[in-house]
Design a protein around this motif. Sequence first.
Motif, PDB file in Angstrom:
ATOM      1  N   SER A  51      -7.449   5.032  -1.298  1.00 21.82           N
ATOM      2  CA  SER A  51      -7.433   4.473  -2.653  1.00 21.82           C
ATOM      3  C   SER A  51      -6.667   3.157  -2.614  1.00 21.82           C
ATOM      4  O   SER A  51      -6.022   2.830  -1.608  1.00 21.82           O
ATOM      5  N   PRO A  52      -6.682   2.388  -3.697  1.00 24.38           N
ATOM      6  CA  PRO A  52      -5.862   1.171  -3.731  1.00 24.38           C
ATOM      7  C   PRO A  52      -4.392   1.449  -3.457  1.00 24.38           C
ATOM      8  O   PRO A  52      -3.725   0.681  -2.763  1.00 24.38           O
ATOM      9  N   GLU A  53      -3.887   2.580  -3.958  1.00 20.43           N
ATOM     10  CA  GLU A  53      -2.487   2.941  -3.718  1.00 20.43           C
ATOM     11  C   GLU A  53      -2.239   3.201  -2.231  1.00 20.43           C
ATOM     12  O   GLU A  53      -1.218   2.810  -1.679  1.00 20.43           O
ATOM     13  N   ARG A  54      -3.181   3.867  -1.571  1.00 20.93           N
ATOM     14  CA  ARG A  54      -3.046   4.155  -0.132  1.00 20.93           C
ATOM     15  C   ARG A  54      -3.105   2.866   0.671  1.00 20.93           C
ATOM     16  O   ARG A  54      -2.344   2.692   1.626  1.00 20.93           O
ATOM     17  N   ILE A  55      -3.980   1.946   0.316  1.00 22.48           N
ATOM     18  CA  ILE A  55      -4.056   0.656   1.013  1.00 22.48           C
ATOM     19  C   ILE A  55      -2.744  -0.102   0.852  1.00 22.48           C
ATOM     20  O   ILE A  55      -2.228  -0.680   1.806  1.00 22.48           O
ATOM     21  N   ALA A  56      -2.162  -0.069  -0.346  1.00 25.18           N
ATOM     22  CA  ALA A  56      -0.871  -0.732  -0.575  1.00 25.18           C
ATOM     23  C   ALA A  56       0.218  -0.112   0.294  1.00 25.18           C
ATOM     24  O   ALA A  56       1.050  -0.829   0.870  1.00 25.18           O
ATOM     25  N   THR A  57       0.219   1.214   0.432  1.00 25.16           N
ATOM     26  CA  THR A  57       1.196   1.896   1.286  1.00 25.16           C
ATOM     27  C   THR A  57       1.026   1.476   2.741  1.00 25.16           C
ATOM     28  O   THR A  57       2.004   1.226   3.446  1.00 25.16           O
ATOM     29  N   ILE A  58      -0.203   1.392   3.205  1.00 26.24           N
ATOM     30  CA  ILE A  58      -0.485   0.970   4.581  1.00 26.24           C
ATOM     31  C   ILE A  58       0.003  -0.462   4.804  1.00 26.24           C
ATOM     32  O   ILE A  58       0.612  -0.769   5.835  1.00 26.24           O
ATOM     33  N   LEU A  59      -0.243  -1.343   3.845  1.00 26.58           N
ATOM     34  CA  LEU A  59       0.201  -2.734   3.980  1.00 26.58           C
ATOM     35  C   LEU A  59       1.721  -2.838   4.019  1.00 26.58           C
ATOM     36  O   LEU A  59       2.277  -3.597   4.814  1.00 26.58           O
TER      37      LEU A  59
END
Length: 134
Positions: A51-59
């Motif tokens: 999700s967008p939240e997961r992508i932000a966490t990865i970044l």
Amino acid sequence: MQALTVSDLGVDFPHAAQVAKVVRHRTDAKTGRQSRETVYVITDLTSRQASPERIATILRAHWVIENRLHFVRDTAFREDASKIRTGHSPENMATLRSFAINQLRDAGHTNIAAGLRTTALRPYERPLAVLGLN
């Protein structure tokens, strides 16, 4: 409304499943100057996997690694200026630099450059102490 695919966006990367636009806002702690940067992320993770939240966490996790390891190797060890370029030598040297950083951190040094300077003052004694071999 129809969902857009990566090919609809003109993204021609093998295995690309998602494209994300990231807008970063920064304030320089010393000057107070504000800046904004826009970057695009291409990933093979589907929207169900990330999700967008997961992508932000990865970044964010990527920047932790960049700041704690790569930046230190670039500044304290001048890794970008290294002339070692053939065979497995660059990877071996990167491993040794990371090992040195981790050993200094385990010995309680929070500033790696200062830890290197302190250790270099007595090169036949302090590196062994950092490794627990004295």
